[in-house]
Write a protein that holds these residues in place. Structure first.
Motif, PDB file in Angstrom:
ATOM      1  N   ARG A 224       0.818  -1.220   0.000  1.00  0.00           N
ATOM      2  CA  ARG A 224       0.000   0.000   0.000  1.00  0.00           C
ATOM      3  C   ARG A 224       0.849   1.266   0.000  1.00  0.00           C
ATOM      4  NH1 ARG A 224      -4.603  -0.059   4.439  1.00  0.00           N
ATOM      5  NH2 ARG A 224      -2.930  -0.683   5.858  1.00  0.00           N
ATOM      6  N   MET A 225       2.169   1.112  -0.138  1.00  0.00           N
ATOM      7  CA  MET A 225       3.054   2.274  -0.046  1.00  0.00           C
ATOM      8  C   MET A 225       3.954   2.359  -1.264  1.00  0.00           C
ATOM      9  SD  MET A 225       4.192   2.410   3.976  1.00  0.00           S
ATOM     10  CE  MET A 225       4.756   0.714   4.122  1.00  0.00           C
ATOM     11  N   SER A 519     -10.494   3.667   6.272  1.00  0.00           N
ATOM     12  CA  SER A 519      -9.443   3.399   5.277  1.00  0.00           C
ATOM     13  C   SER A 519      -8.261   2.609   5.814  1.00  0.00           C
ATOM     14  CB  SER A 519      -8.921   4.728   4.725  1.00  0.00           C
ATOM     15  OG  SER A 519      -8.256   5.461   5.753  1.00  0.00           O
ATOM     16  N   PHE A 521      -5.923   4.116   7.346  1.00  0.00           N
ATOM     17  CA  PHE A 521      -4.830   5.081   7.268  1.00  0.00           C
ATOM     18  C   PHE A 521      -4.147   5.271   8.618  1.00  0.00           C
ATOM     19  CE2 PHE A 521      -3.754   9.552   8.147  1.00  0.00           C
ATOM     20  CZ  PHE A 521      -2.705   9.737   7.270  1.00  0.00           C
ATOM     21  N   LEU A 525      -0.206   4.607   9.250  1.00  0.00           N
ATOM     22  CA  LEU A 525       0.687   5.712   9.584  1.00  0.00           C
ATOM     23  C   LEU A 525       1.369   5.480  10.935  1.00  0.00           C
ATOM     24  CD1 LEU A 525       1.868   8.414   8.799  1.00  0.00           C
ATOM     25  CD2 LEU A 525      -0.136   9.537   9.801  1.00  0.00           C
ATOM     26  N   VAL A 546      -1.566  10.873  -0.204  1.00  0.00           N
ATOM     27  CA  VAL A 546      -2.453   9.710  -0.235  1.00  0.00           C
ATOM     28  C   VAL A 546      -3.334   9.825  -1.468  1.00  0.00           C
ATOM     29  CG1 VAL A 546      -4.337   8.490   0.922  1.00  0.00           C
ATOM     30  CG2 VAL A 546      -2.464   9.437   2.275  1.00  0.00           C
ATOM     31  N   THR A 547      -3.423   8.758  -2.220  1.00  0.00           N
ATOM     32  CA  THR A 547      -4.387   8.699  -3.322  1.00  0.00           C
ATOM     33  C   THR A 547      -5.364   7.567  -3.064  1.00  0.00           C
ATOM     34  OG1 THR A 547      -2.791   7.365  -4.589  1.00  0.00           O
ATOM     35  CG2 THR A 547      -2.880   9.719  -5.061  1.00  0.00           C
ATOM     36  N   LEU A 548      -6.626   7.802  -3.412  1.00  0.00           N
ATOM     37  CA  LEU A 548      -7.674   6.798  -3.241  1.00  0.00           C
ATOM     38  C   LEU A 548      -8.078   6.251  -4.602  1.00  0.00           C
ATOM     39  CD1 LEU A 548      -9.983   8.437  -0.536  1.00  0.00           C
ATOM     40  CD2 LEU A 548      -8.147   6.779  -0.218  1.00  0.00           C
ATOM     41  N   MET A 557      -6.534   2.866  -0.407  1.00  0.00           N
ATOM     42  CA  MET A 557      -5.606   3.989  -0.506  1.00  0.00           C
ATOM     43  C   MET A 557      -4.210   3.536  -0.900  1.00  0.00           C
ATOM     44  SD  MET A 557      -4.472   4.974   3.344  1.00  0.00           S
ATOM     45  CE  MET A 557      -3.523   3.793   4.311  1.00  0.00           C
ATOM     46  N   ARG A 558      -3.454   4.501  -1.390  1.00  0.00           N
ATOM     47  CA  ARG A 558      -2.034   4.342  -1.686  1.00  0.00           C
ATOM     48  C   ARG A 558      -1.296   5.426  -0.933  1.00  0.00           C
ATOM     49  NH1 ARG A 558       0.796   0.066  -3.766  1.00  0.00           N
ATOM     50  NH2 ARG A 558       2.420   0.688  -5.237  1.00  0.00           N
ATOM     51  N   PHE A 559      -0.343   5.033  -0.100  1.00  0.00           N
ATOM     52  CA  PHE A 559       0.411   5.965   0.738  1.00  0.00           C
ATOM     53  C   PHE A 559       1.731   6.255   0.044  1.00  0.00           C
ATOM     54  CE2 PHE A 559       3.481   6.986   4.062  1.00  0.00           C
ATOM     55  CZ  PHE A 559       2.783   7.854   4.887  1.00  0.00           C
ATOM     56  N   HIS A 560       1.984   7.532  -0.272  1.00  0.00           N
ATOM     57  CA  HIS A 560       3.189   7.941  -0.989  1.00  0.00           C
ATOM     58  C   HIS A 560       4.120   8.672  -0.010  1.00  0.00           C
ATOM     59  CE1 HIS A 560       0.905   7.186  -4.710  1.00  0.00           C
ATOM     60  NE2 HIS A 560      -0.092   7.818  -4.095  1.00  0.00           N
TER      61      HIS A 560
END
Length: 781
Positions: A224-225, A519, A521, A525, A546-548, A557-560
């Motif tokens: 997810r990252m 989510s 999140f 985090l 973060v992009t959904l 989600m995608r955690f950048h």
């Protein structure tokens, strides 16, 4: 399959010249020439003819009119030998693989009785070895298995440490950590994306290090990252740019603040007049072809930046490049961004931060990190769903239930610019990770007021960064609407559960409630922060996006990860008890919301900006004049125990909301008190996580918000109204608009007494006390 040839012949020549076995260099080159002849790369006759030709040309360049008479046979043979070696290196490097070079070297070492080490590899001195060969060695060491790998572990760390110091940073704290984590893959990625030959700096290095730690320590979460597609302009390019255009300003860092501030615009203009080295522009042109029209961001990554104890948060600049238009326009915008970052080395905040941290005599070298902006397109705007900053430790909380060691984050919709800056009448969502649903706001009216109103996006139509009202984005067709917004129903604010016919964008409030609940999140985090803090050995702070997934029925989600650095200042917090029995007549102010832990003893001066007088100022220019006065006093009061008190949000971009000071104006103060008065009242949090807030925390300047109308809070405004203004004594030439700024000498106004400020994490009390007394009198305890 053989490795490709080396990229430059200098790799071989440098290695042979500084080898720990220099007496073998002659024999190694002889074997190299034999291989060149045998493989048909060049004939012996052709090589010798070229050697003689170039030797004669070198004589002419040196001005020898009669070489036979002016140069003896021994010098001529030495000249031939040097050029023969250079040509040998050139033809070998561009035509034959490095593994052949290593084989030849190994055979000659064995012939001379030099034994291999326990791991089976030839002896090796990493400190004297070029990067390409270091990478080969690290690859060999990491390829070992079993006991051989264990025996080679120390050497692998040694090689990695040299690579870190050569490619990234030589800061000891960073090197100690990075040498244990970074692998050949990380260094190879760096090499393949590096423009120039210099170090890539603290910000870029911190990103690569954090990413390696997370990939290794959190294998279940890594799906997810991600990190952005990144490129690195080495610090040597900065040096070349300065030297090529004679842009040195060695005395700038020693000048007074007013002079530094007045001269900086001209310095920036001078930087923008000149071009980057041609080969650097060529590499940037190639990069743009690879990235296409995806928006880019150019970020400072100086060699001092993001260090252990010196974050340089917000001292240099990051510039978003929409990356639209023709290739020439996109390259122009990108090179302009790089030159502006170079100029920011001389901006006042950076120079005075270096002065405060004792780094003025340290050479500052600027690298640049180039990244693709994370996000997607909606209505001609490109932006991530969310972005923000996160801290693994919270130095301040507003509720005893909150756990400081679990940290907090600051979330905004769109680009993260609004998460790190104090912007006009706009607020991020502040999330304490131990209790994400517990907000500093207590009523629906406060939730509405302290919500984000404006979103920063890359406007693809105008090719610039724009600020759009939230209502322009929170439409029924926006895919993430139900995860981000709540409905304002007057007496309550409710999360969006469905979109009906009565949907109205103007009633949407950006609360992020459903996102935080559903989510995952918060859990992700917390895991990221705790993992990195554990490995760093100190608290850390991050920047992220973060992009959904717009197609998902749940908030996938995608955690950048965008940045990671050590968190500095106030990380431990010393507990101080507020003494009981302080006489009411001795209390100057009391704050009961968002209070740190600590103490400021024996305050003798208060710099006070009168809220009513400041609010009556006619324009922004006069308010900036007030900020300038504060900056001058900051210098004059250096070494004194003084505090700043003023209305609204100190450091705000909007002068209407508070005194628009920067770090350079306030770094000598001991505390900064924000008075919530009038329409600016009821500040729910002192800009947690902004660069300005980080400045305060790092410099141990205690931020305090006093809300006079709030039960339990107190401010003795009448004390300041009656006190004599000493400003003219210290700054007789200062123009003080509307008499806004008042400098109050505490002992002179209060019968020789000074002031103590004690903060226990829940309450801050400033009170008068006899001078030079250690604590409050026993009778008052």
């Amino acid at each position: 399959m053989s490795d490709p040839p080396l990229r430059t012949p200098q790799i071989l020549s440098i290695y042979l010249q500084i080898s720990q076995y220099p007496i073998l260099a002659k024999q190694i080159r002889r074997r190299m020439r034999e291989e060149l002849y045998r493989r048909g790369v060049i004939s012996r006759e052709r090589l010798e003819a070229e050697v003689k030709e170039k030797a004669e040309l070198s004589q002419k360049r040196e001005g020898l009119v009669n070489p036979l008479a002016e140069e003896g046979d021994d010098i001529w043979e030495q000249r031939l030998g040097q050029i023969r070696d250079q040509l040998t290196d050139f033809y070998f490097a561009y035509n034959l693989p490095i593994e052949l070079f290593e084989t030849l070297t190994g055979e000659l070492l064995a012939d001379r009785g030099v034994h291999r080490e326990e791991n089976g590899l030839a002896p090796f001195n990493p400190e004297l070895t070029p990067v390409d060969i270091l990478l080969r060695r690290l690859n060999q060491l990491e390829a070992l298995s079993g006991e051989r790998r264990d025996r080679a572990r120390a050497e692998a760390e040694d090689v990695a440490a040299v690579l870190v110091k050569t490619l990234i940073s030589d800061q000891p704290g960073f090197v100690r950590l990075a040498r244990r984590w970074l692998s050949k893959e990380d260094f190879q990625y760096l090499q393949s994306r590096r423009i120039g030959e210099g170090k890539i700096g603290g910000k870029a290095g911190g990103l690569l290090l954090a990413w390696r730690i997370l990939r290794t320590a959190l294998p279940q979460e890594i799906r997810r990252m991600t990190i952005p597609n990144s490129y690195f302009i080495g610090a040597d390019v900065f040096y070349r740019f300065l030297a090529d255009h004679r842009l040195e300003y060695p005395n700038q860092k020693y000048k007074p603040l007013e002079q530094v501030r007045s001269e900086f615009p001209a310095i920036e203009r001078e930087f923008l007049k000149h071009r980057l080295p041609e080969e650097v522009s060529d590499r940037l042109r190639e990069m743009i072809q690879t990235t296409g029209d995806t928006p880019l961001v150019a970020r400072s990554s100086s060699l001092l930046e993001d260090g252990f104890g010196t974050a340089f948060a917000g001292k240099y600049i990051s510039i978003f490049c929409p990356n639209q238009g023709s290739p020439q326009e996109r390259l122009r915008d990108l090179t302009t961004a790089v030159r502006r970052i170079y100029a920011s080395v001389f901006n006042p905040d950076a120079l005075f931060y270096r002065r405060r941290m004792g780094l003025l005599e340290t050479d500052e070298r600027m690298s640049v990190l180039l990244q693709e902006v994370q996000g997607g397109t909606y209505h001609d705007g490109f932006f991530p769903t969310l972005a923000g900053v996160a801290f693994s430790y919270s130095p301040i909380v507003w509720d005893s239930r909150l756990r400081k060691e679990e940290g907090f984050c600051r979330l905004v919709m769109g680009l993260g610019t609004r998460a790190v800056a104090r912007v006009a009448e706009d607020y991020p969502r502040l999330v304490m990770l131990s209790h994400p649903a517990l907000r500093p706001e207590n009523t629906p009216a406060e939730v509405r007021r302290y919500s984000q109103k404006t979103v920063d996006v890359v406007d693809l139509r105008s090719a610039q960064i724009s600020s759009w009202p939230v209502s322009r984005l929170l439409n029924a067709d926006y895919p993430a609407l139900r995860w981000l917004a709540s409905v304002d129903r007057g007496d309550t604010v409710m999360p969006v559960f469905s979109i009906g016919p009565d949907f109205a964008p103007e009633r949407m409030v950006l609360t992020l409630d459903n996102f935080l609940k559903q989510s995952g999140f918060v859990g992700l985090l917390k895991g990221v922060l705790s993992t990195l803090a554990r490995e760093y050995g100190v608290p850390v702070n991050l920047e992220f996006a973060v992009t959904l997934d717009p197609e998902s029925a749940t908030p996938e989600m995608r955690f950048h990860l965008l940045q990671c650095r050590a968190q500095t200042g106030m990380s431990g917090g010393i507990s101080f008890k507020i003494p009981k029995g302080i006489p009411a007549e001795d209390k100057f102010f009391i704050a009961t919301r968002v209070v740190p832990q600590g103490a400021v003893r024996q305050v003798d001066t208060v710099c006070y900006v009168d809220p009513q007088a400041y609010g009556a100022l006619a324009d922004a220019g006069e308010r900036k004049t007030v900020a300038g006065i504060v900056g001058r006093l900051n210098k004059l009061l250096e070494g004194r125990s003084f505090i700043l008190i003023g209305p609204g949000r100190w450091g705000s971009i909007n002068p209407l909301l508070g005194v628009p000071v920067t770090y350079a104006d306030i770094f000598n103060a001991r505390a900064l008190v924000e008075l919530a008065v009038g329409e600016q009242g009821a500040i729910p949090e002192p800009s947690y996580g902004t660069h300005f807030f980080q400045d305060l925390v790092e410099a141990n300047i205690y931020p305090i918000a006093v809300v006079p109308d709030h039960p339990g809070d107190l401010f003795r405004g009448e004390w300041m109204a009656k006190a004599k203004n000493s400003l003219a004594e210290m700054l007789p030439d200062a123009r003080n608009p509307n008499d806004c700024v008042k400098l109050v000498n505490i002992p002179r106004e209060f019968d020789g007494k000074k002031m103590d400020l004690l903060m226990d994490g829940e309450t801050a009390v400033a009170f008068l006390i006899e001078p030079d007394r250690d604590g409050y009198p026993e009778r008052a305890r």
